[in-house]
Design an enzyme around this catalytic site. Structure first.
Site, PDB file in Angstrom:
ATOM      1  N   HIS A   9       0.804  -1.198   0.053  1.00  0.00           N
ATOM      2  CA  HIS A   9      -0.074   0.044   0.027  1.00  0.00           C
ATOM      3  C   HIS A   9       0.802   1.257   0.035  1.00  0.00           C
ATOM      4  O   HIS A   9       0.509   2.287   0.622  1.00  0.00           O
ATOM      5  CB  HIS A   9      -1.003   0.004   1.293  1.00  0.00           C
ATOM      6  N   SER A  32      16.440  21.092 -16.374  1.00  0.00           N
ATOM      7  CA  SER A  32      15.299  21.704 -16.651  1.00  0.00           C
ATOM      8  C   SER A  32      15.602  23.127 -17.284  1.00  0.00           C
ATOM      9  O   SER A  32      16.859  23.528 -16.984  1.00  0.00           O
ATOM     10  CB  SER A  32      14.355  22.195 -15.395  1.00  0.00           C
ATOM     11  N   ASN A  52      16.284  15.390 -13.784  1.00  0.00           N
ATOM     12  CA  ASN A  52      15.001  14.668 -13.611  1.00  0.00           C
ATOM     13  C   ASN A  52      15.226  13.391 -14.556  1.00  0.00           C
ATOM     14  O   ASN A  52      15.916  13.035 -15.232  1.00  0.00           O
ATOM     15  CB  ASN A  52      13.842  15.707 -14.811  1.00  0.00           C
ATOM     16  N   GLN A  95      -4.050  -5.009 -43.330  1.00  0.00           N
ATOM     17  CA  GLN A  95      -2.645  -4.285 -43.504  1.00  0.00           C
ATOM     18  C   GLN A  95      -2.654  -3.208 -42.350  1.00  0.00           C
ATOM     19  O   GLN A  95      -1.570  -3.026 -42.177  1.00  0.00           O
ATOM     20  CB  GLN A  95      -3.156  -3.248 -44.876  1.00  0.00           C
ATOM     21  N   GLU A 126      10.766   7.931 -17.044  1.00  0.00           N
ATOM     22  CA  GLU A 126       9.477   8.458 -17.172  1.00  0.00           C
ATOM     23  C   GLU A 126       8.843   8.167 -18.564  1.00  0.00           C
ATOM     24  O   GLU A 126       7.817   7.742 -18.748  1.00  0.00           O
ATOM     25  CB  GLU A 126       9.322   9.981 -16.955  1.00  0.00           C
ATOM     26  N   LYS A 137       0.327  -3.782 -39.245  1.00  0.00           N
ATOM     27  CA  LYS A 137       1.777  -3.429 -39.141  1.00  0.00           C
ATOM     28  C   LYS A 137       2.383  -2.250 -38.482  1.00  0.00           C
ATOM     29  O   LYS A 137       3.515  -2.404 -37.600  1.00  0.00           O
ATOM     30  CB  LYS A 137       2.526  -3.268 -40.816  1.00  0.00           C
ATOM     31  N   LYS A 146      17.145  21.274 -11.172  1.00  0.00           N
ATOM     32  CA  LYS A 146      16.656  20.050 -11.269  1.00  0.00           C
ATOM     33  C   LYS A 146      17.521  18.993 -12.135  1.00  0.00           C
ATOM     34  O   LYS A 146      18.476  19.293 -12.974  1.00  0.00           O
ATOM     35  CB  LYS A 146      15.336  20.318 -12.488  1.00  0.00           C
TER      36      LYS A 146
HETATM   37  N1  ARG Z   1      -0.381  -4.617 -48.255  1.00  0.00           N
HETATM   38  C1  ARG Z   1      -1.189  -5.876 -48.018  1.00  0.00           C
HETATM   39  C2  ARG Z   1      -1.152  -6.049 -46.492  1.00  0.00           C
HETATM   40  O1  ARG Z   1      -0.425  -5.425 -45.833  1.00  0.00           O
HETATM   41  C3  ARG Z   1      -0.568  -6.916 -48.722  1.00  0.00           C
HETATM   42  C4  ARG Z   1      -1.964  -7.942 -49.052  1.00  0.00           C
HETATM   43  C5  ARG Z   1      -2.743  -7.315 -49.898  1.00  0.00           C
HETATM   44  N2  ARG Z   1      -3.678  -8.308 -50.582  1.00  0.00           N
HETATM   45  C6  ARG Z   1      -4.733  -7.873 -51.434  1.00  0.00           C
HETATM   46  N3  ARG Z   1      -5.258  -8.686 -51.884  1.00  0.00           N
HETATM   47  N4  ARG Z   1      -4.883  -6.666 -51.348  1.00  0.00           N
HETATM   48  O2  ARG Z   1      -1.984  -6.760 -46.068  1.00  0.00           O
END
Ligand code: ARG
Length: 465
Positions: free
Chosen positions: A162, A283, A291, A328, A296, A331, A289
């Protein structure tokens, strides 16, 4: 048959109009998926060799393709590759360049393959590397924590619950708690890796491939443990991304807790650590200071990794089978999360290894605050008094000590004996900080011997990784 094409796109045959530039910009992923180029090339090399083995390419064609792909890899590495925004992703960019370089043979590479199984492959290859890298970097931080634990086996600090001082612990015990967390994180990633390490190529766009391909051959070339068993699943699930993202987020949660403690401990209120100047910032306004910005930011970056996990779960949750372009969007969160984890592990390892611990301040904090009260109660338990009674009695003694502004060990033997005749002179030796630490010998406790064993066990695990 030769037709006049309105577009450079691989689907140009079906289309009478060029893509709207706004649509091109909106749908492109090349800005971020170009970093998959190494994996895309490795996958294409394996695919080309397989096509040759299966008689779908001649040996000469496959050799041309492989040489061309290797050259393209060099061009990208050297920054010479021209990324054309009209070729929306890394798969199309590399294939178009290959055709430019080696002509007809290049145009045969995409035989028996779709970008849907291709992108799943690239991501799996990327993740295999990335998980390995994160696990290695976690080892670095564990080693830094262990080194500090070993260097400070004698430092006693308050343990907290606590956020209130509770019982004395060794600093080494406290640091080793993070090693335990990181070991579980590494194990989780290792486990996730089993499910990442599955070859999706050969699933085609969704239904499998109608040409006589050899998926096992490709799996061997790319050192995959297993083949995906359902083509619809292989092109459309992203659980193999989500699991590592969860493991990253949890790892970051652990780093964030460590970072939070570094921030607290570096404050004047605690004064448990001194930050190395090289790892602190000043600072622009307040000259005095210093920091803890690194810690952080480690705490702050944890948020992005949660965001990435939630983004992926959300992207996948409403998708009908099989591939949908929504995927897509997997990513950028994945790359961002992996980059954040790697950078944070790296900087935290250096920071931890360069912390100076202020043993006097820790000890002082452990001495003020009745951290030996439980042990005083245990003393009477050993003499046969039920714990609930001893708890009550020591509570009263704490109140008395508070009123007198003294520590429990500063009460006189007479005062103690007035509370219970079971108290004898040996009580004072029983409740020193050292004695409190020393008797916590049960496995997992803070006794020096137990902590040394934990350190040894952790080192063995790290060596056998
Ligand atoms: N750039 C696409 C992705 O990242 C690749 C696959 C695209 N496939 C499609 N049938 N448009 O998913």
């Amino acid at each position: 048959m030769t037709v006049k094409r309105k577009t450079l796109k691989p689907w140009g045959g079906r289309f009478a109009q060029a893509t709207d530039p706004g649509v091109e910009a909106y749908t492109a992923s090349i800005q971020f998926d170009r970093r998959l180029y190494k994996y895309d090339i490795a996958g294409s090399v394996a695919h080309a060799r397989m096509l040759a083995k299966c008689g779908l390419l001649t040996k000469a064609e496959a050799d041309k393709i492989v040489a061309g792909l290797e050259e393209i890899g060099g061009e990208i590495e050297r920054g010479e590759f021209r990324f054309d925004p009209s070729l929306e992703d890394i798969h199309m960019a590399i294939e178009a360049r290959l055709i430019e370089k080696v002509g007809e043979a290049g145009a045969k590479l995409h035989t028996g393959r779709s970008r849907n199984d291709q992108v799943a492959l690239d991501l799996r290859l990327y993740l295999r590397d990335e998980i390995g890298e994160v696990r290695r970097l976690a080892v670095g931080l564990e080693q830094a924590l262990i080194a500090q634990a070993e260097a400070h086996l004698d430092l006693i600090m308050p343990g907290y619950t606590h956020m209130q001082r509770a019982q004395p612990v060794l600093l080494a015990h406290h640091l080793m708690a993070y090693v335990e967390m990181l070991e579980r994180d590494r194990a989780r990633l290792h486990d996730a890796l089993r499910r990442v390490d599955v070859l999706p190529l050969g699933s085609g766009a969704l239904a499998g491939v109608g040409l006589p391909i050899d998926r096992r051959f490709v799996a061997k070339e790319l050192r995959f443990r297993a083949l995906s068993a359902n083509s619809l699943d292989a092109v459309s699930d992203r659980d193999f991304v989500i699991e590592p993202l969860f493991a990253f987020a949890l790892l970051m949660t652990h780093l964030s807790r460590l970072a939070e403690e570094i921030v607290l401990w570096a404050s004047a209120e605690f004064g448990f650590i001194e930050l190395p100047d090289a790892f602190a910032t000043g600072s622009s306004m307040m000259p005095q200071k210093k920091n803890p910005d690194v810690a952080e930011l480690a705490r702050g970056k944890t948020g992005r990794t949660f965001g990435a996990l939630v983004a992926l779960l959300t992207i996948v949750k409403g998708l009908p089978l099989s591939y949908n372009r929504d995927l897509q969007e997997d990513k950028e969160p994945l790359f961002d999360s992996a980059d954040s984890v790697k950078a944070t592990l790296l900087v935290m390892a250096s920071l931890v290894s360069r912390l100076t611990f202020c043993g006097d301040r820790m000890r002082q904090a452990a001495e003020d605050g009745f951290l030996n009260a439980t042990d005083l109660a245990d003393y009477l338990v050993r003499k046969g008094m039920p714990f609930r009674q001893t708890h009550e009695m020591v509570g009263l003694l704490v109140r008395r000590a508070l009123a007198r502004r003294c520590r429990l060990e500063e009460l006189s033997l007479d005062e103690l004996q007035a509370a219970s005749p079971l108290f004898e002179r040996d009580v004072f030796a029983y409740i020193t900080l050292e004695a409190c630490i020393k008797r916590r010998t049960a496995i997992g406790g803070t006794a020096t011997g137990a902590v040394k064993k934990a350190i040894k066990a952790a080192k063995v695990k790290l060596r056998s990784r």
